[in-house]
Design an enzyme around this catalytic site. Structure first.
Site, PDB file in Angstrom:
ATOM      1  CE  LYS A 180      -4.425   1.633  12.583  1.00 31.38           C
ATOM      2  NZ  LYS A 180      -4.931   1.015  11.345  1.00 31.38           N
ATOM      3  CB  ILE A 237      -9.206  -7.752  17.104  1.00 30.62           C
ATOM      4  CG1 ILE A 237     -10.098  -6.492  17.169  1.00 30.62           C
ATOM      5  CG2 ILE A 237      -9.909  -8.875  16.352  1.00 30.62           C
ATOM      6  CD1 ILE A 237     -11.381  -6.639  17.926  1.00 30.62           C
ATOM      7  CB  VAL A 240      -1.018   0.042   1.171  1.00 30.09           C
ATOM      8  CG1 VAL A 240      -2.073  -1.035   1.016  1.00 30.09           C
ATOM      9  CG2 VAL A 240      -0.323  -0.024   2.526  1.00 30.09           C
ATOM     10  CB  SER A 250      -6.719   1.648  16.257  1.00 30.11           C
ATOM     11  OG  SER A 250      -6.382   1.122  17.534  1.00 30.11           O
ATOM     12  CB  ALA A 259       0.378   9.907  15.442  1.00 36.42           C
ATOM     13  CE1 TYR A 276      -1.659   0.061  14.644  1.00 42.09           C
ATOM     14  CE2 TYR A 276      -2.869   0.871  16.551  1.00 42.09           C
ATOM     15  CZ  TYR A 276      -2.791   0.057  15.449  1.00 42.09           C
ATOM     16  OH  TYR A 276      -3.848  -0.762  15.121  1.00 42.09           O
TER      17      TYR A 276
HETATM   18  N1  LIG Z   1      -5.838  -6.584  16.004  1.00 39.16           N
HETATM   19  C1  LIG Z   1      -6.233  -5.526  16.694  1.00 39.16           C
HETATM   20  O1  LIG Z   1      -6.384  -5.571  17.937  1.00 39.16           O
HETATM   21  C2  LIG Z   1      -6.528  -4.236  15.995  1.00 39.16           C
HETATM   22  C3  LIG Z   1      -7.163  -3.227  16.723  1.00 39.16           C
HETATM   23  C4  LIG Z   1      -7.436  -2.015  16.104  1.00 39.16           C
HETATM   24  C5  LIG Z   1      -7.111  -1.817  14.764  1.00 39.16           C
HETATM   25  N2  LIG Z   1      -6.484  -2.821  14.076  1.00 39.16           N
HETATM   26  C6  LIG Z   1      -6.160  -2.547  12.672  1.00 39.16           C
HETATM   27  O2  LIG Z   1      -6.780  -3.507  11.839  1.00 39.16           O
HETATM   28  C7  LIG Z   1      -6.012  -3.707  10.659  1.00 39.16           C
HETATM   29  C8  LIG Z   1      -5.738  -5.189  10.464  1.00 39.16           C
HETATM   30  O3  LIG Z   1      -4.985  -5.645  11.574  1.00 39.16           O
HETATM   31  P1  LIG Z   1      -4.880  -7.179  11.991  1.00 39.16           P
HETATM   32  O4  LIG Z   1      -4.942  -7.218  13.458  1.00 39.16           O
HETATM   33  O5  LIG Z   1      -5.817  -7.988  11.169  1.00 39.16           O
HETATM   34  O6  LIG Z   1      -3.358  -7.437  11.600  1.00 39.16           O
HETATM   35  P2  LIG Z   1      -2.658  -8.576  10.716  1.00 39.16           P
HETATM   36  O7  LIG Z   1      -1.210  -8.389  10.936  1.00 39.16           O
HETATM   37  O8  LIG Z   1      -3.274  -9.893  11.013  1.00 39.16           O
HETATM   38  O9  LIG Z   1      -3.056  -8.154   9.239  1.00 39.16           O
HETATM   39  C9  LIG Z   1      -2.546  -6.997   8.636  1.00 39.16           C
HETATM   40  C10 LIG Z   1      -2.401  -7.262   7.148  1.00 39.16           C
HETATM   41  O10 LIG Z   1      -1.931  -6.056   6.527  1.00 39.16           O
HETATM   42  C11 LIG Z   1      -0.931  -6.423   5.597  1.00 39.16           C
HETATM   43  N3  LIG Z   1      -0.020  -5.312   5.366  1.00 39.16           N
HETATM   44  C12 LIG Z   1       0.781  -4.703   6.274  1.00 39.16           C
HETATM   45  N4  LIG Z   1       1.509  -3.752   5.692  1.00 39.16           N
HETATM   46  C13 LIG Z   1       1.162  -3.756   4.377  1.00 39.16           C
HETATM   47  C14 LIG Z   1       1.599  -3.008   3.255  1.00 39.16           C
HETATM   48  N5  LIG Z   1       2.547  -2.070   3.365  1.00 39.16           N
HETATM   49  N6  LIG Z   1       1.034  -3.264   2.055  1.00 39.16           N
HETATM   50  C15 LIG Z   1       0.097  -4.233   1.935  1.00 39.16           C
HETATM   51  N7  LIG Z   1      -0.335  -4.983   2.956  1.00 39.16           N
HETATM   52  C16 LIG Z   1       0.193  -4.750   4.169  1.00 39.16           C
HETATM   53  C17 LIG Z   1      -0.202  -7.593   6.236  1.00 39.16           C
HETATM   54  O11 LIG Z   1       0.534  -8.338   5.283  1.00 39.16           O
HETATM   55  C18 LIG Z   1      -1.369  -8.359   6.855  1.00 39.16           C
HETATM   56  O12 LIG Z   1      -1.895  -9.300   5.954  1.00 39.16           O
HETATM   57  C19 LIG Z   1      -4.740  -2.862  10.839  1.00 39.16           C
HETATM   58  O13 LIG Z   1      -4.906  -1.630  10.171  1.00 39.16           O
HETATM   59  C20 LIG Z   1      -4.690  -2.656  12.350  1.00 39.16           C
HETATM   60  O14 LIG Z   1      -3.982  -1.491  12.693  1.00 39.16           O
HETATM   61  C21 LIG Z   1      -6.192  -4.021  14.647  1.00 39.16           C
END
Ligand SMILES: NC(=O)c1ccc[n+]([C@@H]2O[C@H](COP(=O)([O-])OP(=O)(O)OC[C@H]3O[C@@H](n4cnc5c(N)ncnc54)[C@H](O)[C@@H]3O)[C@@H](O)[C@H]2O)c1
Length: 254
Positions: A160, A189, A68, A143, A158, A156
């Site tokens: 978000k 999560i 991305v 988030s 900032a 992180y």
């Molecule tokens: N897990 C939590 O508690 C939580 C809470 C709040 C927000 N989030 C947000 O939810 C989203 C998904 O998180 P998750 O927990 O499923 O994490 P995860 O690590 O399981 O999945 C993240 C995915 O993003 C992909 N990714 C990362 N950098 C990338 C890049 N530069 N280009 C393309 N793909 C890329 C990774 O390869 C991975 O498949 C994130 O934005 C995270 O910040 C997660």
């Protein structure tokens, strides 16, 4: 009988971060709701697994390996998807360092992925929706970190917080085209991202979240996918510029 407002039959969706966790659960659910899902991620193996899971469940999936941080690649995926109805910008990474330890490189990297990656995805999707003259739904991933301050989470949170501001600003600009833009701000999560914390941090945080949540549990990726489905579908037709907080009730802002 399925509820028509949640039916995505005939719609096309782009989901970034689709190789893992919340993005994978979202891609699977949007496909189950009938959308043709274009799955994007830099993790080619995970992406192929997600596409195979969707195909096995009888859905339609196309894999787009991309980073991305690469606008050209995102634009190509949007073009390849054809007329786009839904974009879910979910790709993101975790980063922890105290304010005093944070380097310029840390900040640039996290903003590049977690904020500018979402910005690029939203821009390319919205431009395509406007050019095609179609209403659309864009969902960004913020988030719960934006509602609280925690040691180590400056970069992180900032990034978000910038995603929240992007979501609200873009909603004001694309509303006249019939394009809705909303964010999901999940609590803790259980995904590979949170699984990468040390066992001590994971156990302590999960225990604290369970204590703080009236529901007495942490979240699963499917909890968040349901929120994305709502915001991506006609069920949320009067919602735009909103931040939805599926977090088990750990924060209840005014
Ligand atoms: N897990 C939590 O508690 C939580 C809470 C709040 C927000 N989030 C947000 O939810 C989203 C998904 O998180 P998750 O927990 O499923 O994490 P995860 O690590 O399981 O999945 C993240 C995915 O993003 C992909 N990714 C990362 N950098 C990338 C890049 N530069 N280009 C393309 N793909 C890329 C990774 O390869 C991975 O498949 C994130 O934005 C995270 O910040 C997660």
């Amino acid at each position: 009988m399925p509820i028509p407002a949640y039916d995505l039959t005939g719609r096309t969706a782009l989901v970034t971060g689709a190789a893992s966790g919340i993005g994978r659960a979202t891609a699977l659910l949007l496909a189950e709701a009938g959308a043709a899902v274009h799955c994007a991620d830099r993790d080619e193996r995970g992406l192929a697994e997600t596409a195979a899971l969707i195909a096995k469940a009888g859905g339609s999936a196309t894999a787009h390996p991309l980073d991305v941080t690469d606008r050209t690649a995102i634009r190509a995926a949007v073009r390849a998807a054809g007329p786009l109805d839904i974009a879910a910008a979910i790709a993101g990474v975790m980063h922890t360092s105290t304010v005093l330890e944070t380097t310029d490189e840390d900040l640039d990297r996290i903003l590049d992925i977690n904020f500018k990656g979402v910005l690029r995805t939203c821009q390319e999707a919205a431009r395509a929706m406007i050019a095609a003259g179609r209403p659309g739904a864009i969902v960004t991933m913020a988030s719960g970190a934006v509602d609280a301050a925690q040691p180590g989470l400056l970069c992180y949170s900032a990034a978000k917080a910038a995603v929240v501001q992007l979501t609200k600003t873009l909603a004001t600009e694309t509303g006249p085209y019939g394009i809705r833009v909303n964010a999901v701000a999940p609590g803790w999560i259980r995904t590979p991202m949170t699984g990468r914390h040390s066992p001590e941090v994971r156990e302590q945080t999960e225990a604290a979240m369970v204590r703080m949540s009236p529901l007495r549990r942490v979240g699963e990726p499917e909890d968040i996918a349901q929120a994305v489905l709502y915001l991506a579908s006609d069920a949320s037709s009067f919602m735009t510029g909103q931040i939805l907080r599926p977090n088990g009730g750990v924060s209840m802002p005014w």
